[in-house]
Design an enzyme around this catalytic site. Structure first.
Site, PDB file in Angstrom:
ATOM      1  N   ALA A  90      15.631 -12.003 -46.853  1.00  0.00           N
ATOM      2  CA  ALA A  90      15.255 -10.993 -47.853  1.00  0.00           C
ATOM      3  C   ALA A  90      13.772 -10.928 -48.207  1.00  0.00           C
ATOM      4  CB  ALA A  90      16.051 -11.251 -49.127  1.00  0.00           C
ATOM      5  N   PRO A 144       9.780 -10.564 -48.454  1.00  0.00           N
ATOM      6  CA  PRO A 144       9.448 -10.561 -49.883  1.00  0.00           C
ATOM      7  C   PRO A 144      10.275  -9.610 -50.751  1.00  0.00           C
ATOM      8  CG  PRO A 144       7.844  -9.256 -48.662  1.00  0.00           C
ATOM      9  CD  PRO A 144       8.800  -9.827 -47.641  1.00  0.00           C
ATOM     10  N   GLY A 145      11.292  -9.016 -50.186  1.00  0.00           N
ATOM     11  CA  GLY A 145      12.236  -8.318 -51.050  1.00  0.00           C
ATOM     12  C   GLY A 145      12.102  -6.797 -51.107  1.00  0.00           C
ATOM     13  N   GLY A 146      11.290  -6.251 -50.224  1.00  0.00           N
ATOM     14  CA  GLY A 146      11.127  -4.790 -50.212  1.00  0.00           C
ATOM     15  C   GLY A 146      12.468  -4.087 -50.064  1.00  0.00           C
ATOM     16  N   ASP A 204      19.837 -20.888 -45.791  1.00  0.00           N
ATOM     17  CA  ASP A 204      19.732 -20.550 -44.368  1.00  0.00           C
ATOM     18  C   ASP A 204      20.803 -19.501 -44.031  1.00  0.00           C
ATOM     19  OD1 ASP A 204      19.686 -20.497 -41.639  1.00  0.00           O
ATOM     20  OD2 ASP A 204      19.903 -22.669 -41.354  1.00  0.00           O
ATOM     21  N   ASP A 241      17.768  -8.448 -41.709  1.00  0.00           N
ATOM     22  CA  ASP A 241      16.406  -8.076 -41.286  1.00  0.00           C
ATOM     23  C   ASP A 241      15.837  -9.337 -40.635  1.00  0.00           C
ATOM     24  OD1 ASP A 241      14.040  -6.736 -41.031  1.00  0.00           O
ATOM     25  OD2 ASP A 241      13.459  -6.889 -43.139  1.00  0.00           O
ATOM     26  N   CYS A 270      11.355  -5.723 -36.944  1.00  0.00           N
ATOM     27  CA  CYS A 270      10.124  -4.934 -36.785  1.00  0.00           C
ATOM     28  C   CYS A 270       9.518  -5.283 -35.429  1.00  0.00           C
ATOM     29  CB  CYS A 270       9.148  -5.152 -37.944  1.00  0.00           C
ATOM     30  SG  CYS A 270       8.688  -6.864 -38.210  1.00  0.00           S
TER      31      CYS A 270
HETATM   32  C1  LIG Z   1      11.233  -9.698 -41.468  1.00  0.00           C
HETATM   33  S1  LIG Z   1      11.114 -10.793 -42.790  1.00  0.00           S
HETATM   34  C2  LIG Z   1      12.118 -10.029 -43.974  1.00  0.00           C
HETATM   35  C3  LIG Z   1      11.476  -8.898 -44.748  1.00  0.00           C
HETATM   36  C4  LIG Z   1      12.320  -8.441 -45.928  1.00  0.00           C
HETATM   37  N1  LIG Z   1      13.662  -8.073 -45.529  1.00  0.00           N
HETATM   38  C5  LIG Z   1      11.718  -7.274 -46.687  1.00  0.00           C
HETATM   39  O1  LIG Z   1      12.080  -6.138 -46.459  1.00  0.00           O
HETATM   40  O2  LIG Z   1      10.845  -7.515 -47.529  1.00  0.00           O
HETATM   41  C6  LIG Z   1      12.105 -12.094 -42.230  1.00  0.00           C
HETATM   42  C7  LIG Z   1      12.400 -13.166 -43.257  1.00  0.00           C
HETATM   43  O3  LIG Z   1      13.410 -14.001 -42.726  1.00  0.00           O
HETATM   44  C8  LIG Z   1      13.251 -15.300 -43.263  1.00  0.00           C
HETATM   45  N2  LIG Z   1      14.068 -16.180 -42.425  1.00  0.00           N
HETATM   46  C9  LIG Z   1      13.848 -16.562 -41.159  1.00  0.00           C
HETATM   47  N3  LIG Z   1      14.861 -17.315 -40.704  1.00  0.00           N
HETATM   48  C10 LIG Z   1      15.758 -17.422 -41.714  1.00  0.00           C
HETATM   49  C11 LIG Z   1      17.007 -18.070 -41.877  1.00  0.00           C
HETATM   50  N4  LIG Z   1      17.547 -18.779 -40.890  1.00  0.00           N
HETATM   51  N5  LIG Z   1      17.640 -17.943 -43.054  1.00  0.00           N
HETATM   52  C12 LIG Z   1      17.100 -17.235 -44.072  1.00  0.00           C
HETATM   53  N6  LIG Z   1      15.924 -16.601 -43.979  1.00  0.00           N
HETATM   54  C13 LIG Z   1      15.255 -16.691 -42.823  1.00  0.00           C
HETATM   55  C14 LIG Z   1      11.764 -15.505 -43.243  1.00  0.00           C
HETATM   56  O4  LIG Z   1      11.377 -16.484 -44.165  1.00  0.00           O
HETATM   57  C15 LIG Z   1      11.260 -14.099 -43.611  1.00  0.00           C
HETATM   58  O5  LIG Z   1      11.009 -14.023 -44.987  1.00  0.00           O
END
Ligand SMILES: C[S@@+](CC[C@H](N)C(=O)[O-])C[C@H]1O[C@@H](n2cnc3c(N)ncnc32)[C@H](O)[C@@H]1O
Length: 426
Positions: free
Chosen positions: A249, A251-253, A297, A316, A369
């Protein structure tokens, strides 16, 4: 503080220590008080990373001996100097003297003459920057060029060009605060030119603007979010009272957008990066929305969730971010070819696990992305092949109904590169 010295330090962190620019740049920007200087610092770092191979070659050709170890920061300083001479309107004498002064500030007094000499040499002989091979021609690492050529045989050059363009600033209207028409009117009243994007909340600013100049930004009237990312909430179609998991999630956008559309949905926002999870809470609080944020996780939901299965899941996924190189040019230099296969494995693992936590009849929206098929259509094709209760839904927005999911390439309708696939559980 000398802006060129700070730029060299930020670039040293990225190129020599593998730190992301989104971490390295604010670290240096906080040493400046003036907004204009902060802007120049960003421009120098982004600019150098966009055209790194060409600058690297020009600088290396002018050096008798490469800088090594701690002195490497002077190589980065020369890149900053060379960038100013070729790509900015900064008067050349000022660019050179400020860059030489930066050398002093970096505590290499004895090498000021060398920096000065190399830059004067470049200034005297401003030959065209080399395009001798594809890396230099496209300012992109070879492995990425090859992968893009394979994935987009007809359009890879145009895609790379878009990766080098300066990205536009998109806003997401908060439909709880006002309609998009009303906000467009407020922007007009504030003298800010903007137009509508294709998805219902998106607004394209003609020029990037400090968020504090945007009407009611602090009160949550709008958020900054690329139009491609804004499709996530629309495609997920969240409804009030549903239990929804935003699996990666921060930074939560997208978490916030889901709640703007369905304020009474029970949203669980998970990320395994603690610091980034704080940003989710900050964003929720500015927009006056509430979700349950969990540090956990997404590939091990059983560990932190003992409630019901979810009606909808947004995944995402962590990815190569090759679709957002125009916003983060450091990605080109921080990623390596082997990362793609590793990321694809991780994505498959998270996807399979999240699927177990989706109710029958539920919807999972997979998003990245990335613009690489291994992380996108190939990932989903493999998932469909091994998951008998999964069905892919066609998306209206998809430009080609025969492809698996919707691949947006950078620059398409002014958006970042993005990928969406909507899966329904039987
Ligand atoms: C593409 S960014 C998400 C952007 C977010 N959805 C938004 O719209 O602001 C991917 C995120 O996945 C998190 N991440 C990566 N592997 C993960 C896991 N196994 N479990 C939970 N979060 C994870 C990362 O820390 C990162 O913040």
């Amino acid at each position: 503080m000398n802006v060129r010295a700070l730029a060299a330090k930020a670039l040293y962190a990225v190129l020599e220590q593998g730190i992301s620019l989104s971490v390295a740049l604010p670290e240096q920007q906080k040493k400046l008080t003036n907004g204009k200087d902060k802007g120049l610092l960003a421009e120098l770092c982004y600019g150098v990373l966009r055209v790194l191979p060409q600058l690297d070659k020009r600088v290396s050709d002018c050096l008798n001996k490469p800088f090594k170890n701690k002195q490497r920061v002077l190589h980065q300083l020369l890149l900053v100097g060379c960038y100013q001479l070729y790509f900015t309107r900064i008067p050349e004498h000022a660019a050179i003297s400020e860059t030489a002064e930066a050398c002093r500030q970096l505590k290499f007094d004895g090498l000021v003459k060398v920096i000065n000499g190399v830059l004067r040499n470049i200034q005297r002989n401003k030959a065209e920057l080399s395009t001798d091979n594809t890396v230099l021609e496209f300012n992109t690492p070879n492995w990425l060029i090859k992968r893009l050529q394979q994935a987009y045989p007809d359009t890879w050059q145009r895609i790379i060009e878009h990766c080098h363009q300066r990205p536009p600033m998109w806003l997401r209207n908060n439909q709880i605060s006002q309609t998009r028409e009303q906000y467009l009117q407020s922007l007009t009243d504030a003298g800010i030119s903007a137009s509508k994007g294709n998805s219902k909340d998106s607004i394209l600013l003609e020029q990037a603007t400090d968020v504090m100049q945007l009407p009611n930004f602090v009160q949550g009237a709008v958020s900054v979010q690329d139009a491609a990312a804004q499709w996530a909430a629309w495609l997920l179609e969240p409804k009030d009272n549903e239990l929804i998991l935003d699996a990666c999630a921060a930074p939560g956008g997208k978490t916030c957008h889901i709640l703007e559309q369905a304020p009474r949905a029970q949203v669980v926002a998970v990320d395994f990066d603690d610091k980034r999870l704080d940003r989710v809470n900050e964003n929720l609080s500015r927009l006056n929305l509430s979700a349950r944020t969990i540090h956990g996780d997404a590939a091990n939901i059983d560990e932190w969730w003992h409630g019901d299965k979810f009606d909808r899941i947004l995944l995402d996924a962590p990815c190569s971010a090759t679709g957002v190189i125009r916003r983060h040019p450091d990605i080109k230099w921080l990623r390596q070819s082997k990362d793609i296969e590793e990321l694809a494995k991780l994505q498959a693992q998270i996807l399979d696990h999240c699927w177990q936590w989706l109710k029958p009849g539920g919807t999972l929206l997979y998003a990245t992305c990335s613009i690489l098929p291994e992380e996108n259509c190939q990932q989903i094709a493999a998932f469909l092949a091994r998951t008998s209760d999964a069905k892919l839904e066609g998306l209206e927005e998809q430009n080609n109904p025969d492809t698996i999911g919707w691949q947006i390439t950078p620059g398409e309708s002014n958006m970042d590169g993005f990928y969406y696939a909507r899966l329904k559980k039987q």
